[in-house]
Design a protein around this motif. Structure first.
Motif, mmCIF file in Angstrom:
data_model
loop_
_atom_site.group_PDB
_atom_site.id
_atom_site.type_symbol
_atom_site.label_atom_id
_atom_site.label_comp_id
_atom_site.label_asym_id
_atom_site.label_seq_id
_atom_site.Cartn_x
_atom_site.Cartn_y
_atom_site.Cartn_z
ATOM 1 N N LEU A 16 -12.832 3.323 31.633
ATOM 2 C CA LEU A 16 -11.937 2.266 32.084
ATOM 3 C C LEU A 16 -10.663 2.374 31.267
ATOM 4 N N LYS A 17 -9.579 2.721 31.910
ATOM 5 C CA LYS A 17 -8.298 2.883 31.224
ATOM 6 C C LYS A 17 -7.771 1.499 30.839
ATOM 7 N N ILE A 30 -20.278 1.361 36.192
ATOM 8 C CA ILE A 30 -19.319 0.335 36.577
ATOM 9 C C ILE A 30 -19.949 -0.418 37.737
ATOM 10 N N GLY A 31 -20.127 -1.728 37.542
ATOM 11 C CA GLY A 31 -20.740 -2.547 38.584
ATOM 12 C C GLY A 31 -19.738 -2.890 39.667
ATOM 13 N N HIS A 61 -20.324 -15.213 36.929
ATOM 14 C CA HIS A 61 -20.727 -13.806 37.019
ATOM 15 C C HIS A 61 -21.407 -13.310 35.743
ATOM 16 N N LEU A 62 -21.610 -14.210 34.770
ATOM 17 C CA LEU A 62 -22.240 -13.849 33.497
ATOM 18 C C LEU A 62 -21.552 -12.648 32.858
ATOM 19 N N CYS A 63 -20.229 -12.749 32.728
ATOM 20 C CA CYS A 63 -19.480 -11.650 32.130
ATOM 21 C C CYS A 63 -18.306 -12.187 31.316
ATOM 22 N N VAL A 64 -17.637 -11.283 30.617
ATOM 23 C CA VAL A 64 -16.487 -11.663 29.805
ATOM 24 C C VAL A 64 -15.237 -10.967 30.328
#
Length: 85
Positions: A16-17, A30-31, A61-64
């Motif tokens: 991921l750039k 990558i989801g 989405h349970l993400c940061v």
């Protein structure tokens, strides 16, 4: 980084750039890509601190949400950059 073991499936194979200089974060998978509205983010009240890489959380989405400037700052602070400006 050096990766041990024979299970190539566990080795990072995506990048991921995160800046124009070509710096990226490697990951094994990558989801699903999501479009997030600002109101769905629980923004951090104070920048930096123990987690300068954390901009906010998206509970749905349970993400940061990563703070790329914070990540670049950490890399510079650790002296790990090669071409980060």
């Amino acid at each position: 980084a050096d990766y041990e073991g024979d299970d190539v499936a566990l080795w990072p194979n995506n990048v991921l750039k995160i800046c124009e200089d070509g710096l990226g974060i490697s990951c094994t998978k990558i989801g699903e890509v999501k479009t997030i509205k600002a109101k769905s983010v629980k923004w951090r009240k104070v920048a930096g601190g123990k987690r300068p890489w954390l901009l906010g959380t998206i509970k749905e989405h349970l993400c940061v949400l990563l703070d790329t400037d914070g990540i670049l700052g950490m890399i510079k602070e650790l002296g790990l950059e090669t071409s980060v400006k």
